[in-house]
Design a protein around this motif. Structure first.
Motif, PDB file in Angstrom:
ATOM      1  N   PRO A  74       0.813  -1.219   0.000  1.00  0.00           N
ATOM      2  CA  PRO A  74       0.000   0.000   0.000  1.00  0.00           C
ATOM      3  C   PRO A  74       0.847   1.270   0.000  1.00  0.00           C
ATOM      4  O   PRO A  74       1.977   1.284   0.499  1.00  0.00           O
ATOM      5  CB  PRO A  74      -0.798  -0.094   1.302  1.00  0.00           C
ATOM      6  N   ALA A  75       0.289   2.332  -0.552  1.00  0.00           N
ATOM      7  CA  ALA A  75       0.994   3.613  -0.644  1.00  0.00           C
ATOM      8  C   ALA A  75       1.356   4.161   0.734  1.00  0.00           C
ATOM      9  O   ALA A  75       2.465   4.672   0.925  1.00  0.00           O
ATOM     10  CB  ALA A  75       0.150   4.625  -1.411  1.00  0.00           C
ATOM     11  N   HIS A  80       3.872  -3.538 -10.078  1.00  0.00           N
ATOM     12  CA  HIS A  80       2.549  -3.953  -9.641  1.00  0.00           C
ATOM     13  C   HIS A  80       1.434  -2.974 -10.017  1.00  0.00           C
ATOM     14  O   HIS A  80       0.550  -3.327 -10.761  1.00  0.00           O
ATOM     15  CB  HIS A  80       2.517  -4.265  -8.144  1.00  0.00           C
ATOM     16  N   SER A  81       1.471  -1.759  -9.507  1.00  0.00           N
ATOM     17  CA  SER A  81       0.366  -0.821  -9.746  1.00  0.00           C
ATOM     18  C   SER A  81       0.391  -0.232 -11.156  1.00  0.00           C
ATOM     19  O   SER A  81      -0.622   0.284 -11.618  1.00  0.00           O
ATOM     20  CB  SER A  81       0.407   0.327  -8.734  1.00  0.00           C
ATOM     21  N   HIS A  82       1.544  -0.253 -11.803  1.00  0.00           N
ATOM     22  CA  HIS A  82       1.747   0.372 -13.117  1.00  0.00           C
ATOM     23  C   HIS A  82       1.670   1.892 -13.036  1.00  0.00           C
ATOM     24  O   HIS A  82       1.634   2.559 -14.063  1.00  0.00           O
ATOM     25  CB  HIS A  82       0.744  -0.127 -14.163  1.00  0.00           C
ATOM     26  N   ILE A  83       1.642   2.456 -11.841  1.00  0.00           N
ATOM     27  CA  ILE A  83       1.542   3.904 -11.646  1.00  0.00           C
ATOM     28  C   ILE A  83       2.939   4.445 -11.345  1.00  0.00           C
ATOM     29  O   ILE A  83       3.555   4.069 -10.342  1.00  0.00           O
ATOM     30  CB  ILE A  83       0.585   4.248 -10.476  1.00  0.00           C
ATOM     31  N   PRO A  84       3.455   5.348 -12.197  1.00  0.00           N
ATOM     32  CA  PRO A  84       4.799   5.891 -11.972  1.00  0.00           C
ATOM     33  C   PRO A  84       4.912   6.587 -10.615  1.00  0.00           C
ATOM     34  O   PRO A  84       3.992   7.280 -10.173  1.00  0.00           O
ATOM     35  CB  PRO A  84       4.969   6.903 -13.104  1.00  0.00           C
ATOM     36  N   LEU A  85       6.068   6.388  -9.987  1.00  0.00           N
ATOM     37  CA  LEU A  85       6.310   6.996  -8.678  1.00  0.00           C
ATOM     38  C   LEU A  85       7.809   7.064  -8.438  1.00  0.00           C
ATOM     39  O   LEU A  85       8.538   6.123  -8.767  1.00  0.00           O
ATOM     40  CB  LEU A  85       5.674   6.140  -7.578  1.00  0.00           C
ATOM     41  N   GLU A  96      14.736  11.137   3.547  1.00  0.00           N
ATOM     42  CA  GLU A  96      15.698  12.113   4.051  1.00  0.00           C
ATOM     43  C   GLU A  96      17.126  11.580   4.022  1.00  0.00           C
ATOM     44  O   GLU A  96      18.077  12.348   3.894  1.00  0.00           O
ATOM     45  CB  GLU A  96      15.319  12.529   5.471  1.00  0.00           C
ATOM     46  N   ASP A  97      17.281  10.259   4.144  1.00  0.00           N
ATOM     47  CA  ASP A  97      18.617   9.650   4.136  1.00  0.00           C
ATOM     48  C   ASP A  97      19.117   9.340   2.729  1.00  0.00           C
ATOM     49  O   ASP A  97      20.173   8.755   2.551  1.00  0.00           O
ATOM     50  CB  ASP A  97      18.624   8.381   4.987  1.00  0.00           C
ATOM     51  N   GLY A  98      18.347   9.720   1.696  1.00  0.00           N
ATOM     52  CA  GLY A  98      18.744   9.479   0.308  1.00  0.00           C
ATOM     53  C   GLY A  98      18.198   8.195  -0.282  1.00  0.00           C
ATOM     54  O   GLY A  98      18.309   7.964  -1.487  1.00  0.00           O
ATOM     55  N   PHE A  99      17.627   7.327   0.551  1.00  0.00           N
ATOM     56  CA  PHE A  99      17.007   6.092   0.059  1.00  0.00           C
ATOM     57  C   PHE A  99      15.877   6.451  -0.901  1.00  0.00           C
ATOM     58  O   PHE A  99      15.113   7.384  -0.658  1.00  0.00           O
ATOM     59  CB  PHE A  99      16.469   5.287   1.246  1.00  0.00           C
ATOM     60  N   GLN A 100      15.777   5.691  -2.015  1.00  0.00           N
ATOM     61  CA  GLN A 100      14.769   5.984  -3.034  1.00  0.00           C
ATOM     62  C   GLN A 100      13.896   4.770  -3.326  1.00  0.00           C
ATOM     63  O   GLN A 100      14.369   3.634  -3.238  1.00  0.00           O
ATOM     64  CB  GLN A 100      15.452   6.395  -4.348  1.00  0.00           C
ATOM     65  N   ILE A 101      12.652   5.040  -3.695  1.00  0.00           N
ATOM     66  CA  ILE A 101      11.793   4.009  -4.273  1.00  0.00           C
ATOM     67  C   ILE A 101      11.328   4.523  -5.624  1.00  0.00           C
ATOM     68  O   ILE A 101      11.100   5.729  -5.804  1.00  0.00           O
ATOM     69  CB  ILE A 101      10.603   3.619  -3.361  1.00  0.00           C
ATOM     70  N   PHE A 102      11.220   3.595  -6.585  1.00  0.00           N
ATOM     71  CA  PHE A 102      10.902   3.992  -7.956  1.00  0.00           C
ATOM     72  C   PHE A 102      10.013   2.952  -8.611  1.00  0.00           C
ATOM     73  O   PHE A 102      10.320   1.766  -8.601  1.00  0.00           O
ATOM     74  CB  PHE A 102      12.194   4.143  -8.761  1.00  0.00           C
ATOM     75  N   ASN A 103       8.901   3.406  -9.152  1.00  0.00           N
ATOM     76  CA  ASN A 103       8.018   2.580  -9.971  1.00  0.00           C
ATOM     77  C   ASN A 103       8.028   3.213 -11.361  1.00  0.00           C
ATOM     78  O   ASN A 103       7.581   4.350 -11.522  1.00  0.00           O
ATOM     79  CB  ASN A 103       6.598   2.556  -9.394  1.00  0.00           C
ATOM     80  N   PRO A 104       8.536   2.507 -12.363  1.00  0.00           N
ATOM     81  CA  PRO A 104       8.641   3.096 -13.696  1.00  0.00           C
ATOM     82  C   PRO A 104       7.331   3.151 -14.475  1.00  0.00           C
ATOM     83  O   PRO A 104       7.310   3.598 -15.620  1.00  0.00           O
ATOM     84  CB  PRO A 104       9.643   2.178 -14.395  1.00  0.00           C
ATOM     85  N   GLY A 105       6.237   2.715 -13.867  1.00  0.00           N
ATOM     86  CA  GLY A 105       4.979   2.675 -14.615  1.00  0.00           C
ATOM     87  C   GLY A 105       4.985   1.499 -15.567  1.00  0.00           C
ATOM     88  O   GLY A 105       5.585   0.466 -15.288  1.00  0.00           O
ATOM     89  N   SER A 106       4.348   1.665 -16.722  1.00  0.00           N
ATOM     90  CA  SER A 106       4.264   0.561 -17.674  1.00  0.00           C
ATOM     91  C   SER A 106       4.241   1.067 -19.112  1.00  0.00           C
ATOM     92  O   SER A 106       3.491   1.987 -19.430  1.00  0.00           O
ATOM     93  CB  SER A 106       3.003  -0.253 -17.415  1.00  0.00           C
ATOM     94  N   PRO A 107       5.017   0.434 -19.988  1.00  0.00           N
ATOM     95  CA  PRO A 107       4.955   0.794 -21.404  1.00  0.00           C
ATOM     96  C   PRO A 107       3.760   0.163 -22.118  1.00  0.00           C
ATOM     97  O   PRO A 107       3.446   0.527 -23.241  1.00  0.00           O
ATOM     98  CB  PRO A 107       6.264   0.253 -21.966  1.00  0.00           C
ATOM     99  N   THR A 108       3.066  -0.774 -21.446  1.00  0.00           N
ATOM    100  CA  THR A 108       1.990  -1.513 -22.112  1.00  0.00           C
ATOM    101  C   THR A 108       0.613  -1.306 -21.506  1.00  0.00           C
ATOM    102  O   THR A 108      -0.379  -1.316 -22.217  1.00  0.00           O
ATOM    103  CB  THR A 108       2.297  -3.022 -22.121  1.00  0.00           C
ATOM    104  N   ARG A 147      -1.108   1.297 -18.958  1.00  0.00           N
ATOM    105  CA  ARG A 147      -0.907   2.497 -18.156  1.00  0.00           C
ATOM    106  C   ARG A 147      -1.885   2.629 -16.999  1.00  0.00           C
ATOM    107  O   ARG A 147      -1.707   3.484 -16.137  1.00  0.00           O
ATOM    108  CB  ARG A 147      -0.950   3.741 -19.026  1.00  0.00           C
ATOM    109  N   ARG A 148      -2.937   1.835 -16.997  1.00  0.00           N
ATOM    110  CA  ARG A 148      -3.968   1.898 -15.956  1.00  0.00           C
ATOM    111  C   ARG A 148      -4.419   3.340 -15.756  1.00  0.00           C
ATOM    112  O   ARG A 148      -4.893   3.969 -16.670  1.00  0.00           O
ATOM    113  CB  ARG A 148      -3.484   1.244 -14.670  1.00  0.00           C
ATOM    114  N   ARG A 149      -4.243   3.899 -14.548  1.00  0.00           N
ATOM    115  CA  ARG A 149      -4.720   5.265 -14.290  1.00  0.00           C
ATOM    116  C   ARG A 149      -3.691   6.346 -14.622  1.00  0.00           C
ATOM    117  O   ARG A 149      -3.965   7.529 -14.446  1.00  0.00           O
ATOM    118  CB  ARG A 149      -5.148   5.389 -12.826  1.00  0.00           C
ATOM    119  N   ALA A 150      -2.514   5.970 -15.065  1.00  0.00           N
ATOM    120  CA  ALA A 150      -1.496   6.959 -15.430  1.00  0.00           C
ATOM    121  C   ALA A 150      -1.908   7.645 -16.734  1.00  0.00           C
ATOM    122  O   ALA A 150      -2.541   7.028 -17.589  1.00  0.00           O
ATOM    123  CB  ALA A 150      -0.145   6.279 -15.593  1.00  0.00           C
ATOM    124  N   PRO A 151      -1.555   8.910 -16.897  1.00  0.00           N
ATOM    125  CA  PRO A 151      -1.977   9.626 -18.107  1.00  0.00           C
ATOM    126  C   PRO A 151      -1.322   9.126 -19.405  1.00  0.00           C
ATOM    127  O   PRO A 151      -1.910   9.241 -20.474  1.00  0.00           O
ATOM    128  CB  PRO A 151      -1.596  11.078 -17.833  1.00  0.00           C
TER     129      PRO A 151
END
Length: 122
Positions: A50-51, A72-77, A82-94, A96-100
């Motif tokens: 969950p978000a 999983h969600s196909h939603i880019p994020l 604060e410590d520089g740790f990152q999370i990344f969801n690239p979305g989907s090329p096939t 897009r679900r709710r992404a524009p």
């Protein structure tokens, strides 16, 4: 599994299985994986949950990683703690679900620094 085998003909592949993969793909791929590039550790997981609380949860689950890439969600994020740790969801090329737009991601490591780029397609 055919796509996975085709990709492996071009270059080494690090991948994890997802919730709709068939038994052959699930057997061929782990639930999580890690790749290390120039000292940067990137964890890979299909579903980051969950978000609410996701950044902290992934930081705790993958304590030795600098970042987590998930789908999983196909939603880019892209979020950074604060410590520089990152999370990344690239979305989907096939799918897009709710992404524009359809998207994919690029991860780059230069001089030991990790950056992510979201790429809008078509």
């Amino acid at each position: 599994i055919e796509v996975l085998e085709e990709l492996r003909r071009y270059a080494p592949v690090k991948a994890v299985h997802g919730n709709v993969d068939d038994a052959a793909v699930q057997a061929a791929l782990p639930l999580t994986a890690t790749v290390q590039v120039q000292g940067v550790r990137i964890a890979i997981v299909h579903d980051a949950g969950p978000a609410r609380g996701r950044l902290a949860r992934m930081r705790s689950r993958f304590a030795d990683a600098d970042a987590v890439v998930f789908g999983h969600s196909h939603i880019p994020l892209h979020e950074r703690g604060e410590d520089g740790f990152q999370i990344f969801n690239p979305g989907s090329p096939t799918d897009r679900r709710r992404a524009p737009v359809h998207t994919m991601g690029m991860a780059r490591v230069k001089d030991g620094k990790l950056t992510f780029e979201l790429v809008a397609l078509g």
